[in-house]
Design a protein around this motif. Structure first.
Motif, mmCIF file in Angstrom:
data_model
loop_
_atom_site.group_PDB
_atom_site.id
_atom_site.type_symbol
_atom_site.label_atom_id
_atom_site.label_comp_id
_atom_site.label_asym_id
_atom_site.label_seq_id
_atom_site.Cartn_x
_atom_site.Cartn_y
_atom_site.Cartn_z
ATOM 1 N N LEU A 1 -1.279 -4.040 2.680
ATOM 2 C CA LEU A 1 -0.982 -3.356 1.421
ATOM 3 C C LEU A 1 -1.803 -2.095 1.205
ATOM 4 N N ALA A 2 -3.075 -2.130 1.523
ATOM 5 C CA ALA A 2 -3.904 -0.937 1.312
ATOM 6 C C ALA A 2 -3.331 0.238 2.103
ATOM 7 N N ARG A 3 -2.955 0.003 3.342
ATOM 8 C CA ARG A 3 -2.406 1.055 4.212
ATOM 9 C C ARG A 3 -1.030 1.509 3.724
ATOM 10 N N ILE A 4 -0.216 0.581 3.255
ATOM 11 C CA ILE A 4 1.120 0.913 2.768
ATOM 12 C C ILE A 4 1.037 1.723 1.473
ATOM 13 N N LEU A 5 0.158 1.299 0.559
ATOM 14 C CA LEU A 5 0.109 1.902 -0.775
ATOM 15 C C LEU A 5 -0.705 3.187 -0.851
ATOM 16 N N MET A 6 -1.782 3.285 -0.071
ATOM 17 C CA MET A 6 -2.670 4.449 -0.145
ATOM 18 C C MET A 6 -3.113 4.862 1.253
ATOM 19 N N PRO A 7 -2.189 5.270 2.121
ATOM 20 C CA PRO A 7 -2.589 5.610 3.494
ATOM 21 C C PRO A 7 -3.630 6.728 3.535
ATOM 22 N N GLU A 8 -3.624 7.587 2.538
ATOM 23 C CA GLU A 8 -4.574 8.700 2.511
ATOM 24 C C GLU A 8 -5.996 8.275 2.126
ATOM 25 N N ALA A 9 -6.160 7.035 1.642
ATOM 26 C CA ALA A 9 -7.484 6.610 1.188
ATOM 27 C C ALA A 9 -7.974 5.306 1.826
ATOM 28 N N VAL A 10 -7.137 4.666 2.648
ATOM 29 C CA VAL A 10 -7.506 3.366 3.209
ATOM 30 C C VAL A 10 -8.666 3.509 4.188
ATOM 31 N N ARG A 11 -9.490 2.481 4.215
ATOM 32 C CA ARG A 11 -10.647 2.435 5.130
ATOM 33 C C ARG A 11 -10.499 1.189 5.998
ATOM 34 N N GLY A 12 -11.295 1.094 7.052
ATOM 35 C CA GLY A 12 -11.275 0.045 8.084
ATOM 36 C C GLY A 12 -11.252 -1.378 7.587
ATOM 37 N N THR A 13 -11.719 -2.284 8.393
ATOM 38 C CA THR A 13 -11.699 -3.690 8.019
ATOM 39 C C THR A 13 -13.068 -4.139 7.574
ATOM 40 N N GLU A 14 -13.070 -5.128 6.702
ATOM 41 C CA GLU A 14 -14.305 -5.654 6.113
ATOM 42 C C GLU A 14 -14.401 -7.137 6.463
ATOM 43 N N ALA A 15 -15.558 -7.558 6.887
ATOM 44 C CA ALA A 15 -15.764 -8.997 7.140
ATOM 45 C C ALA A 15 -15.726 -9.703 5.794
ATOM 46 N N ALA A 16 -14.865 -10.678 5.688
ATOM 47 C CA ALA A 16 -14.685 -11.371 4.410
ATOM 48 C C ALA A 16 -15.756 -12.417 4.183
#
Length: 136
Positions: free
Chosen positions: A121-136
């Protein structure tokens, strides 16, 4: 009915859920801290109130019938933990899921989804602002 014993962070999250389910983008935005981080179930994130508010509006445009319901909500080590069901027209958004939220001064500063097989969703909704992956 009586909210006097409900911890304030849970009340903030309940207001956020109600605003999301009502598709009230202005109310959602009013509940976001300036430094909010939204993390999707793929571990990608969007930072900042303006970016998350824009992503929320885009989400409402893409998915007309998304709702979060049947919630079990508890506090644990300062986090608000949620277990419930997401329903939507998009099948990949419809499932039982977990969320984690943190609040500060009656605002949400962190929102993370742990949905299984959910789209990025982050990439779909805000591709211009998305950042890498976070360890949950």
């Amino acid at each position: 009915m009586f909210h006097w014993n409900t911890p304030q962070p849970i009340r903030v999250v309940q207001r956020y859920l109600a605003a999301m389910n009502a598709r009230d983008a202005d109310k959602v935005e009013s509940l976001l801290a300036d430094d909010i981080r939204f993390v999707d179930s793929r571990g990608e994130w969007i930072d900042g109130r303006e970016n998350v508010a824009t992503a929320t509006r885009r989400f409402f445009d893409l998915e007309a019938n998304y709702a979060m319901h049947d919630m079990q909500i508890v506090m644990h080590d300062g986090d608000v933990l949620l277990k419930g069901t997401a329903s939507a027209d998009e099948e990949r958004l419809t499932h039982d899921t977990l969320w984690r939220a943190r609040t500060r001064k009656n605002k949400i500063v962190h929102w993370q989804s742990y949905g299984e097989d959910s789209p990025a969703l982050a990439r779909i909704l805000m591709p211009e602002a998305v950042r890498g992956t976070e360890a949950a």
